[in-house]
Motif scaffolding. Structure first.
Motif, PDB file in Angstrom:
ATOM      1  N   GLU A   1     -18.826 147.757  -2.538  1.00 11.67           N
ATOM      2  CA  GLU A   1     -19.222 148.329  -1.247  1.00 11.67           C
ATOM      3  C   GLU A   1     -20.159 147.433  -0.450  1.00 11.67           C
ATOM      4  O   GLU A   1     -20.277 147.578   0.771  1.00 11.67           O
ATOM      5  N   ASN A   2     -20.810 146.485  -1.102  1.00  8.70           N
ATOM      6  CA  ASN A   2     -21.709 145.589  -0.386  1.00  8.70           C
ATOM      7  C   ASN A   2     -21.061 144.251  -0.032  1.00  8.70           C
ATOM      8  O   ASN A   2     -21.721 143.374   0.542  1.00  8.70           O
ATOM      9  N   LEU A   3     -19.786 144.101  -0.344  1.00  5.96           N
ATOM     10  CA  LEU A   3     -19.085 142.855  -0.040  1.00  5.96           C
ATOM     11  C   LEU A   3     -18.539 142.875   1.383  1.00  5.96           C
ATOM     12  O   LEU A   3     -18.156 143.927   1.898  1.00  5.96           O
ATOM     13  N   PRO A   4     -18.461 141.706   2.040  1.00  5.03           N
ATOM     14  CA  PRO A   4     -17.827 141.635   3.365  1.00  5.03           C
ATOM     15  C   PRO A   4     -16.309 141.813   3.227  1.00  5.03           C
ATOM     16  O   PRO A   4     -15.762 141.711   2.122  1.00  5.03           O
TER      17      PRO A   4
ATOM     18  N   PRO B   1     -19.448 150.923   8.884  1.00  2.00           N
ATOM     19  CA  PRO B   1     -20.671 151.130   8.097  1.00  2.00           C
ATOM     20  C   PRO B   1     -20.554 152.406   7.284  1.00  2.00           C
ATOM     21  O   PRO B   1     -20.060 153.422   7.774  1.00  2.00           O
ATOM     22  N   MET B   2     -20.985 152.368   6.044  1.00  2.00           N
ATOM     23  CA  MET B   2     -20.817 153.533   5.184  1.00  2.00           C
ATOM     24  C   MET B   2     -21.893 153.584   4.124  1.00  2.00           C
ATOM     25  O   MET B   2     -22.570 152.607   3.843  1.00  2.00           O
ATOM     26  N   THR B   3     -22.043 154.767   3.550  1.00  2.62           N
ATOM     27  CA  THR B   3     -22.816 154.940   2.336  1.00  2.62           C
ATOM     28  C   THR B   3     -21.884 155.513   1.279  1.00  2.62           C
ATOM     29  O   THR B   3     -20.852 156.113   1.596  1.00  2.62           O
ATOM     30  N   GLY B   4     -22.240 155.310   0.032  1.00  2.00           N
ATOM     31  CA  GLY B   4     -21.389 155.739  -1.062  1.00  2.00           C
ATOM     32  C   GLY B   4     -21.075 154.563  -1.975  1.00  2.00           C
ATOM     33  O   GLY B   4     -21.658 153.480  -1.838  1.00  2.00           O
ATOM     34  N   GLU B   5     -20.143 154.768  -2.895  1.00  2.96           N
ATOM     35  CA  GLU B   5     -19.799 153.738  -3.870  1.00  2.96           C
ATOM     36  C   GLU B   5     -18.298 153.462  -3.845  1.00  2.96           C
ATOM     37  O   GLU B   5     -17.489 154.388  -3.752  1.00  2.96           O
TER      38      GLU B   5
END
Length: 253
Positions: free
Chosen positions: A68-71, A55-59
């Motif tokens: 970043e939102n892809l599996p 799990p992460m935040t950022g781009e």
């Protein structure tokens, strides 16, 4: 045309533990970027974040597309491929068959990002090119269980590339190799990068990293303390104190 990988301020938290804190890395086509640091610095966590396993935040941008939102499987299909530290092969399969599994999983009939510069017609074309790239054509029919450790590591690299990719993320490919095998690996990595894809290389073999990499990023306790030329990293006070030891020791480990 490939624009490479751009990761911006990636942060990974596990409860109160910050494993990566706003780490940013760029990997251009044809470039080898080293990611180094002491054990526990957050290097593998960073690769896990890039590939969707943490799990992460950022781009994260790959070839101009935000991923970043892809599996994980969709990031792989987009062109982001990795190896794993364990790197298990199917021991009862030949080298070729191990690579065919990877090529088939990636869908060799639609390799828009063929690491070898042109579209291949089928899986065996892809595998043949991958084996040639890493210098393993002579062991194509050898069972994986009969390969040396150095050969197994190269098969792992070839397997990651066989499905076609924009960027290769290599997690300690030189672990367990002797100096001769490490030098051979360096030559093969440079040949792969020269063919087009970028490479993000994690390894503790500083002779390998500081020789083959165009740039290095250094992590300490999950924080980015240096990014720049490998030569400058050898004498940077922060890097020396955190990881490399005294300047006279650098390059001898």
């Amino acid at each position: 045309m490939s624009d490479g990988l751009h990761a911006r301020e990636l942060t990974v938290r596990y409860g109160g533990l910050v494993a990566n804190s706003e780490v940013s890395v760029d990997v251009a086509p044809g470039e080898i970027v080293g990611l180094i640091g002491p054990n526990g610095a957050g290097k593998t966590t960073f690769v896990d974040a890039l590939t969707g396993f943490a799990p992460m935040t950022g781009e994260i941008e790959l070839d101009g597309i935000r991923i970043e939102n892809l599996p994980p499987h969709e990031r792989r299909a987009a062109g982001l491929s990795r190896t794993w530290q364990s790197g298990e092969l199917f021991g009862n399969l030949s080298t070729t068959e191990n690579l065919l599994v990877a090529a088939r999983s990636a869908g060799w009939t639609s390799l828009a990002r063929d690491v070898f510069g042109r579209r291949r017609r089928n899986g065996r074309d892809v595998v043949g090119a991958a084996l040639e790239m890493v210098g393993l054509t002579d062991i194509a029919d050898t069972l994986a269980r009969d390969l040396s450790l150095g050969q197994q590591k190269l098969v792992g690299v070839a397997r990651a590339a066989a499905g076609g990719c924009t960027v290769l993320l290599l997690d300690e490919p030189a672990a367990g190799l002797d100096s001769m095998e490490s030098r051979a690996l360096a030559q093969r990595l440079r040949a792969i990068a020269d063919a087009g894809p970028g490479i993000l290389l994690i390894d503790h073999d500083m002779s390998l990293v500081l020789t083959v990499c165009d740039r290095v990023t250094v992590l300490e306790f999950g924080k980015q303390i240096f990014t720049g030329d490998p030569t400058a990293a050898r004498t940077d006070p922060r890097v020396v104190a955190a990881y490399l030891g005294t300047p006279t020791e650098v390059g001898h480990g």
